[in-house]
Design a protein around this motif. Structure first.
Motif, PDB file in Angstrom:
ATOM      1  N   MET A 122     -15.009  57.555  47.593  1.00  0.00           N
ATOM      2  CA  MET A 122     -13.840  57.488  48.454  1.00  0.00           C
ATOM      3  C   MET A 122     -13.696  58.697  49.375  1.00  0.00           C
ATOM      4  O   MET A 122     -13.104  58.608  50.425  1.00  0.00           O
ATOM      5  CB  MET A 122     -12.603  57.361  47.550  1.00  0.00           C
ATOM      6  CG  MET A 122     -11.321  57.150  48.239  1.00  0.00           C
ATOM      7  SD  MET A 122     -11.304  55.464  48.831  1.00  0.00           S
ATOM      8  CE  MET A 122      -9.833  55.505  49.788  1.00  0.00           C
ATOM      9  N   GLY A 123     -14.206  59.857  48.952  1.00  0.00           N
ATOM     10  CA  GLY A 123     -14.035  61.072  49.741  1.00  0.00           C
ATOM     11  C   GLY A 123     -12.781  61.840  49.391  1.00  0.00           C
ATOM     12  O   GLY A 123     -12.501  62.880  49.977  1.00  0.00           O
ATOM     13  N   ASP A 124     -12.024  61.355  48.437  1.00  0.00           N
ATOM     14  CA  ASP A 124     -10.829  62.030  47.938  1.00  0.00           C
ATOM     15  C   ASP A 124     -11.166  62.572  46.550  1.00  0.00           C
ATOM     16  O   ASP A 124     -11.547  61.798  45.671  1.00  0.00           O
ATOM     17  CB  ASP A 124      -9.673  61.029  47.867  1.00  0.00           C
ATOM     18  CG  ASP A 124      -8.421  61.629  47.271  1.00  0.00           C
ATOM     19  OD1 ASP A 124      -8.327  61.698  46.024  1.00  0.00           O
ATOM     20  OD2 ASP A 124      -7.539  62.024  48.054  1.00  0.00           O
ATOM     21  N   PRO A 125     -11.044  63.880  46.329  1.00  0.00           N
ATOM     22  CA  PRO A 125     -11.501  64.431  45.048  1.00  0.00           C
ATOM     23  C   PRO A 125     -10.788  63.857  43.833  1.00  0.00           C
ATOM     24  O   PRO A 125     -11.429  63.590  42.815  1.00  0.00           O
ATOM     25  CB  PRO A 125     -11.265  65.934  45.181  1.00  0.00           C
ATOM     26  CG  PRO A 125     -10.347  66.121  46.327  1.00  0.00           C
ATOM     27  CD  PRO A 125     -10.517  64.932  47.216  1.00  0.00           C
ATOM     28  N   VAL A 126      -9.491  63.634  43.916  1.00  0.00           N
ATOM     29  CA  VAL A 126      -8.753  63.086  42.778  1.00  0.00           C
ATOM     30  C   VAL A 126      -9.169  61.639  42.525  1.00  0.00           C
ATOM     31  O   VAL A 126      -9.451  61.249  41.390  1.00  0.00           O
ATOM     32  CB  VAL A 126      -7.223  63.212  42.999  1.00  0.00           C
ATOM     33  CG1 VAL A 126      -6.459  62.540  41.867  1.00  0.00           C
ATOM     34  CG2 VAL A 126      -6.818  64.682  43.115  1.00  0.00           C
ATOM     35  N   ALA A 127      -9.247  60.845  43.579  1.00  0.00           N
ATOM     36  CA  ALA A 127      -9.641  59.444  43.428  1.00  0.00           C
ATOM     37  C   ALA A 127     -11.077  59.328  42.920  1.00  0.00           C
ATOM     38  O   ALA A 127     -11.364  58.503  42.039  1.00  0.00           O
ATOM     39  CB  ALA A 127      -9.494  58.706  44.758  1.00  0.00           C
ATOM     40  N   ASP A 128     -11.985  60.132  43.466  1.00  0.00           N
ATOM     41  CA  ASP A 128     -13.393  60.037  43.057  1.00  0.00           C
ATOM     42  C   ASP A 128     -13.599  60.470  41.613  1.00  0.00           C
ATOM     43  O   ASP A 128     -14.365  59.838  40.877  1.00  0.00           O
ATOM     44  CB  ASP A 128     -14.281  60.845  44.004  1.00  0.00           C
ATOM     45  CG  ASP A 128     -14.559  60.106  45.300  1.00  0.00           C
ATOM     46  OD1 ASP A 128     -14.261  58.893  45.388  1.00  0.00           O
ATOM     47  OD2 ASP A 128     -15.089  60.740  46.236  1.00  0.00           O
ATOM     48  N   ILE A 129     -12.942  61.536  41.190  1.00  0.00           N
ATOM     49  CA  ILE A 129     -13.111  61.965  39.793  1.00  0.00           C
ATOM     50  C   ILE A 129     -12.443  60.960  38.851  1.00  0.00           C
ATOM     51  O   ILE A 129     -12.971  60.671  37.776  1.00  0.00           O
ATOM     52  CB  ILE A 129     -12.592  63.401  39.577  1.00  0.00           C
ATOM     53  CG1 ILE A 129     -13.416  64.398  40.417  1.00  0.00           C
ATOM     54  CG2 ILE A 129     -12.641  63.788  38.096  1.00  0.00           C
ATOM     55  CD1 ILE A 129     -14.914  64.389  40.148  1.00  0.00           C
ATOM     56  N   ALA A 130     -11.322  60.382  39.250  1.00  0.00           N
ATOM     57  CA  ALA A 130     -10.703  59.329  38.428  1.00  0.00           C
ATOM     58  C   ALA A 130     -11.658  58.139  38.301  1.00  0.00           C
ATOM     59  O   ALA A 130     -11.809  57.556  37.216  1.00  0.00           O
ATOM     60  CB  ALA A 130      -9.370  58.889  39.035  1.00  0.00           C
TER      61      ALA A 130
END
Length: 189
Positions: A122-130
């Motif tokens: 996704m390119g969003d750190p919180v979304a990608d790690i989730a």
């Protein structure tokens, strides 16, 4: 860059053929919760991580996933070693055999070819790690489902090792998730 050690991360020495089990285990090569998808997901996600901690973790785990993919392919290969056409037919693998012979091709347990849509970057750190945490839990559950379907200790041992690595990866992603959530997630409420 990486240094390739020409040995498996965990030794695999399967003595008994089991085409049906191979048909199911191959999902951890080419299925949506498999090692190919995870390796590519993490190695793609690392580029948009905001710091070296995230980039390093995704690189480490993504690289390890390549080793796991090698283990899965070894398991499938050993389970199908020296099979006859009669055994292929008895296991219902004629479609696979028609397209790929006895070669390893990334498919899920029902024969659907690998699809890059499962990378989920996704390119969003919180979304990608989730997403990475969820991927590790789905892989763990898949390994447990596979382990429920065999009593062969030569198959169970590497599957158990791989399952345990999913748990470790989840824990490492969960630690980073807490850091990123505190740093980058700003709820509107």
């Amino acid at each position: 860059m990486w240094i390739y050690s020409k040995k498996l991360q965990y030794p695999i020495a399967i003595k008994n053929k089991d085409l049906t089990m191979a048909k199911y285990i191959i999902t951890q090569f080419g299925g949506p919760n498999g090692e190919l998808a995870a390796s590519q997901r993490y190695l793609a996600q690392r580029y948009t991580m905001p710091d070296d901690q995230g980039k390093a973790l995704l690189t480490d785990i993504g690289t390890e996933k390549l080793a796991h993919m090698e283990m899965i392919c070894t398991i499938v290969y050993q389970l199908t070693s020296d099979v006859s056409i009669e055994e292929i037919k008895a296991a219902g693998l004629q479609s696979y055999y028609t397209d790929h012979g006895c070669g390893l091709f990334p498919v899920d347990a029902s024969g659907t070819p690998f699809n890059a849509i499962c990378f989920a970057s996704m390119g969003d750190p919180v979304a990608d790690i989730a997403e990475s945490m969820a991927a590790e839990q789905k892989a763990r559950a898949t390994y447990e489902n596979l382990m429920d379907q065999t009593e062969d200790p030569d198959v169970l041992a590497p599957l158990s090792f791989l399952r345990q690595r999913e748990i470790v990866h989840y824990q490492r992603f969960a630690e980073l998730f807490e850091v990123y959530k505190a740093k980058y997630y700003q709820p509107d409420c």
